[in-house]
Write a protein that holds these residues in place. Structure first.
Motif, PDB file in Angstrom:
ATOM      1  N   MET A   1      47.945  29.197  47.758  1.00 60.12           N
ATOM      2  CA  MET A   1      46.247  29.170  47.519  1.00 60.12           C
ATOM      3  C   MET A   1      45.989  30.179  46.517  1.00 60.12           C
ATOM      4  O   MET A   1      46.273  31.284  46.608  1.00 60.12           O
ATOM      5  N   LEU A   2      45.263  29.908  45.628  1.00 62.13           N
ATOM      6  CA  LEU A   2      44.556  30.528  44.700  1.00 62.13           C
ATOM      7  C   LEU A   2      43.303  31.124  44.883  1.00 62.13           C
ATOM      8  O   LEU A   2      42.361  30.610  45.485  1.00 62.13           O
ATOM      9  N   LEU A   3      43.441  32.611  45.126  1.00 61.80           N
ATOM     10  CA  LEU A   3      42.159  33.405  45.540  1.00 61.80           C
ATOM     11  C   LEU A   3      41.511  34.210  44.260  1.00 61.80           C
ATOM     12  O   LEU A   3      42.197  34.432  43.358  1.00 61.80           O
ATOM     13  N   TYR A   4      40.184  34.294  44.786  1.00 65.50           N
ATOM     14  CA  TYR A   4      39.311  35.026  43.511  1.00 65.50           C
ATOM     15  C   TYR A   4      38.654  36.240  44.089  1.00 65.50           C
ATOM     16  O   TYR A   4      38.076  36.041  45.236  1.00 65.50           O
ATOM     17  N   PHE A   5      39.032  37.558  43.772  1.00 66.93           N
ATOM     18  CA  PHE A   5      38.731  38.582  44.335  1.00 66.93           C
ATOM     19  C   PHE A   5      37.436  39.193  43.429  1.00 66.93           C
ATOM     20  O   PHE A   5      37.851  39.371  42.175  1.00 66.93           O
ATOM     21  N   THR A   6      36.249  39.251  44.047  1.00 65.57           N
ATOM     22  CA  THR A   6      35.338  39.468  43.098  1.00 65.57           C
ATOM     23  C   THR A   6      34.590  40.716  43.344  1.00 65.57           C
ATOM     24  O   THR A   6      34.171  41.058  44.563  1.00 65.57           O
ATOM     25  N   ASP A   7      34.242  41.534  42.471  1.00 60.62           N
ATOM     26  CA  ASP A   7      33.450  42.610  42.857  1.00 60.62           C
ATOM     27  C   ASP A   7      31.989  42.697  42.737  1.00 60.62           C
ATOM     28  O   ASP A   7      31.556  41.418  42.425  1.00 60.62           O
ATOM     29  N   ASN A   8      31.279  43.683  43.255  1.00 64.85           N
ATOM     30  CA  ASN A   8      29.919  43.474  43.498  1.00 64.85           C
ATOM     31  C   ASN A   8      29.047  43.334  42.210  1.00 64.85           C
ATOM     32  O   ASN A   8      28.042  42.573  42.210  1.00 64.85           O
ATOM     33  N   ASP A   9      29.310  43.787  41.103  1.00 67.16           N
ATOM     34  CA  ASP A   9      28.926  43.760  39.775  1.00 67.16           C
ATOM     35  C   ASP A   9      28.823  42.163  39.392  1.00 67.16           C
ATOM     36  O   ASP A   9      27.670  41.863  38.867  1.00 67.16           O
ATOM     37  N   VAL A  10      29.814  41.625  39.438  1.00 68.45           N
ATOM     38  CA  VAL A  10      29.874  40.285  39.250  1.00 68.45           C
ATOM     39  C   VAL A  10      28.733  39.404  39.920  1.00 68.45           C
ATOM     40  O   VAL A  10      28.209  38.482  39.490  1.00 68.45           O
ATOM     41  N   ILE A  11      28.927  39.590  41.305  1.00 71.29           N
ATOM     42  CA  ILE A  11      27.882  38.863  42.231  1.00 71.29           C
ATOM     43  C   ILE A  11      26.463  39.305  41.696  1.00 71.29           C
ATOM     44  O   ILE A  11      25.701  38.517  41.773  1.00 71.29           O
TER      45      ILE A  11
END
Length: 118
Positions: A1-11
């Protein structure tokens, strides 16, 4: 499964322009495949710096995004040697260290950050 780890700045930045979910849709990402920092909602609510940089509606949208995404299991990751090493490295903040260490057990992932230093 491909996961996307996203930091707060992107959000925050994508929420400010109301394009976070459009980005998710354009990349054909399922909500359950997005991982965010466990402190994201609290950071969005309690940071003076963020409240000065972003409108209240943008911050509220960012908090709504965090409600729909899964958080990284920081309890399992914080004890790893990779996290410990990264957290002690100058120029890498704790959130960045957690994002990187969380990828250790994943075969397929993307790490999304808007931090140019990172």
């Amino acid at each position: 499964m491909l996961l996307y780890f996203t930091d707060n700045d992107v959000i925050l930045k994508l929420a400010a322009y109301q394009i976070f979910w459009e980005m998710v849709a354009s990349l054909n990402i399922k909500n359950e495949n997005i991982r965010i920092l466990p402190t994201a909602a609290k950071v969005f609510s309690g940071s003076r710096k963020i409240s000065k940089q972003f409108k209240p509606t943008s911050i509220e949208r960012a908090k709504q995004i965090t409600d729909r995404c899964k958080t990284i299991d920081d309890y399992a990751i914080c004890s790893t040697s990779e996290y410990q090493m990264l957290a002690c490295t100058d120029g890498i903040d704790v959130g960045e260290a957690l994002l990187v260490a969380a990828t250790q057990t994943e075969e397929d992932f993307y790490l999304l950050t808007s931090d140019k230093r990172f």
